[in-house]
Design an enzyme around this catalytic site. Structure first.
Site, PDB file in Angstrom:
ATOM      1  N   ASP A  39       0.861  -1.188   0.000  1.00 56.55           N
ATOM      2  CA  ASP A  39       0.000   0.000   0.000  1.00 56.55           C
ATOM      3  C   ASP A  39       0.895   1.235   0.000  1.00 56.55           C
ATOM      4  O   ASP A  39       2.010   1.207   0.530  1.00 56.55           O
ATOM      5  CB  ASP A  39      -0.899   0.009   1.251  1.00 56.55           C
ATOM      6  N   TYR A  69       7.223  -3.707  -4.466  1.00 56.05           N
ATOM      7  CA  TYR A  69       6.919  -4.225  -5.803  1.00 56.05           C
ATOM      8  C   TYR A  69       7.829  -5.364  -6.263  1.00 56.05           C
ATOM      9  O   TYR A  69       7.416  -6.175  -7.083  1.00 56.05           O
ATOM     10  CB  TYR A  69       6.871  -3.077  -6.814  1.00 56.05           C
ATOM     11  N   GLN A  86     -15.122   5.288  -3.923  1.00 53.27           N
ATOM     12  CA  GLN A  86     -16.297   6.084  -4.289  1.00 53.27           C
ATOM     13  C   GLN A  86     -16.782   6.872  -3.070  1.00 53.27           C
ATOM     14  O   GLN A  86     -16.911   6.310  -1.984  1.00 53.27           O
ATOM     15  CB  GLN A  86     -17.396   5.096  -4.686  1.00 53.27           C
ATOM     16  N   ARG A  92     -19.182   5.786 -10.322  1.00 54.99           N
ATOM     17  CA  ARG A  92     -17.914   5.081 -10.501  1.00 54.99           C
ATOM     18  C   ARG A  92     -17.069   5.773 -11.565  1.00 54.99           C
ATOM     19  O   ARG A  92     -15.845   5.771 -11.501  1.00 54.99           O
ATOM     20  CB  ARG A  92     -18.180   3.623 -10.894  1.00 54.99           C
ATOM     21  N   SER A 147     -12.961  -7.802 -11.960  1.00 60.30           N
ATOM     22  CA  SER A 147     -13.976  -8.506 -11.145  1.00 60.30           C
ATOM     23  C   SER A 147     -15.357  -8.418 -11.781  1.00 60.30           C
ATOM     24  O   SER A 147     -16.244  -9.219 -11.479  1.00 60.30           O
ATOM     25  CB  SER A 147     -14.006  -7.971  -9.714  1.00 60.30           C
ATOM     26  N   ASP A 152     -22.180  -8.058  -8.774  1.00 58.48           N
ATOM     27  CA  ASP A 152     -23.546  -7.643  -9.118  1.00 58.48           C
ATOM     28  C   ASP A 152     -24.438  -8.878  -9.309  1.00 58.48           C
ATOM     29  O   ASP A 152     -25.599  -8.893  -8.888  1.00 58.48           O
ATOM     30  CB  ASP A 152     -23.542  -6.828 -10.422  1.00 58.48           C
ATOM     31  N   ARG A 155     -25.305 -10.254  -5.953  1.00 59.48           N
ATOM     32  CA  ARG A 155     -26.366  -9.457  -5.317  1.00 59.48           C
ATOM     33  C   ARG A 155     -27.720  -9.779  -5.946  1.00 59.48           C
ATOM     34  O   ARG A 155     -28.725  -9.912  -5.241  1.00 59.48           O
ATOM     35  CB  ARG A 155     -26.066  -7.962  -5.517  1.00 59.48           C
ATOM     36  N   HIS A 179     -19.820  -2.989 -14.771  1.00 57.30           N
ATOM     37  CA  HIS A 179     -20.026  -3.009 -13.313  1.00 57.30           C
ATOM     38  C   HIS A 179     -20.361  -1.558 -12.958  1.00 57.30           C
ATOM     39  O   HIS A 179     -19.484  -0.753 -12.690  1.00 57.30           O
ATOM     40  CB  HIS A 179     -18.750  -3.470 -12.604  1.00 57.30           C
ATOM     41  N   THR A 225     -17.860  -0.700   0.585  1.00 59.63           N
ATOM     42  CA  THR A 225     -18.312  -2.091   0.497  1.00 59.63           C
ATOM     43  C   THR A 225     -17.059  -2.957   0.593  1.00 59.63           C
ATOM     44  O   THR A 225     -16.043  -2.621  -0.010  1.00 59.63           O
ATOM     45  CB  THR A 225     -19.035  -2.380  -0.830  1.00 59.63           C
TER      46      THR A 225
END
Ligand code: NAD
Length: 306
Positions: A39, A69, A86, A92, A147, A152, A155, A179, A225
């Site tokens: 990070d 890295y 977001q 997005r 992804s 979605d 869900r 997405h 999320t």
């Protein structure tokens, strides 16, 4: 005897809400021998690695460290969840400009050290980020996976199952396309054991509305999320590492898919050790094809603007 078998290594770049939950999910499920956390906020990666290491007496043996890295060199899968998240009310696509700059620097570093792994992209807008990373990497397209609409679709299946009081694992239903806001519910093929869903038009509107607005609703409630996306990323990693040939709605480059080409979108794909082995062509209606094309055109406009 010396064990010369290569150790499975997963690198997670960006250990914010999504990355740290993904790392923890992979750890709980014993998906790898080595887990590297990277990070820009090194302290966060160090803290997460320490915290997870302290749980190892309760888990299978895994080597976990806050890396850099160079550690990407031995990685089987590099998951990128770095980026700006977001904000409430932000689309997005609004994230795009901030994340493109971040991605440029990350992919430059990853590609210096790894030429054979699989890049699994989660940062939003995920379809655009995946396309951009593929273009930049020069890698075969099967080894760049977004992804996509896997979350979605999960869900969607959960909400259908909830309405019909059926286990979501027994609900077969797909969200395809972006997405994001232009995603397409494939109602024409949604079924339970081959039987039609007994849902009214109002039910369908409500279910798809809640599917599409799920991220916004959760972000409004708690700022990010993380759990379901972590499980979705874990699912993709498992399909890769166990060479499953599982069918998952991930984001991949489409070529003449119901008239759509040269854009990454979520569609059912066979995922195995090579990454995306192939896409499956759903027998969708003309209206769903139109919606998919509209989704593709929206993303192409965005890609062209980069
Ligand atoms: P977050 O802000 O909690 O975490 C982002 C992390 O990235 C931070 O720890 C930050 O320090 C790090 N980071 C920023 N720049 C970096 C750089 N150059 N190198 C390395 N690390 C860097 O955000 P989050 O909630 O975890 O979301 C991460 C991304 O995942 C966002 O783009 C979000 O929209 C996306 N997301 C995607 C899905 C999906 O279904 N694909 C679901 C949820 C979230």
């Amino acid at each position: 005897m010396l064990n010369t078998q290569k150790k499975t290594r997963i690198v997670v770049i960006g250990v914010g809400a999504v990355g740290s939950t993904t790392a923890y999910t992979l750890l709980l499920r014993s998906r790898m021998d080595e887990l590297v956390l990277i990070d820009a906020d090194k302290g966060k990666a160090i803290g997460d690695a320490l915290d997870m290491n302290h749980g190892l007496p309760f888990l299978n043996r895994t080597k976990i460290w806050a890396g850099n890295y160079e550690d990407c060199a031995e990685a089987d899968i590099i998951i990128i969840t770095a980026g700006a998240a977001q904000k409430p009310g932000e689309s997005r696509i609004d994230l795009l400009k901030r994340n493109v700059v971040i991605y440029q620097s990350i992919t430059d570093e990853v590609l210096k050290h790894n030429q054979n792994g699989i890049l699994l992209i989660a940062s939003n807008p995920v379809d655009v980020m995946s396309y951009f990373t593929w273009k930049k990497s020069g890698w075969p397209v099967n080894r760049i996976i977004g992804s996509g609409t896997l979350l979605d679709s999960a869900r969607f299946r959960y909400l259908i199952g909830e309405k019909l009081e059926i286990d979501p694992r027994s609900v077969h239903a797909h969200i395809i396309g972006e997405h994001g806001d232009s995603e397409v519910p494939v109602w024409s093929l949604a079924n339970i054991a081959g039987t039609d869903l007994s849902l009214s038009d109002e039910d369908k509107t409500e279910i798809f509305g809640n599917t599409k607005n799920a991220a916004a609703q959760i972000i409004e409630a708690k700022g990010a999320t993380n759990y379901a996306i972590a499980l979705a990323l874990d699912r993709i990693c498992t399909a890769i590492l166990a060479n499953e040939a599982a069918v998952l709605n991930v984001s991949t480059l489409l070529t003449n898919y119901h008239g759509v080409s040269d854009v990454f979108l979520g569609v059912p794909c066979i995922v195995d050790r090579t990454g995306v082995r192939e896409t499956l062509s759903l027998k969708i209606t003309d209206q769903e094809k139109e919606q998919l094309n509209a989704s593709a055109n929206k993303l192409k406009e965005i890609i062209e603007s980069i």
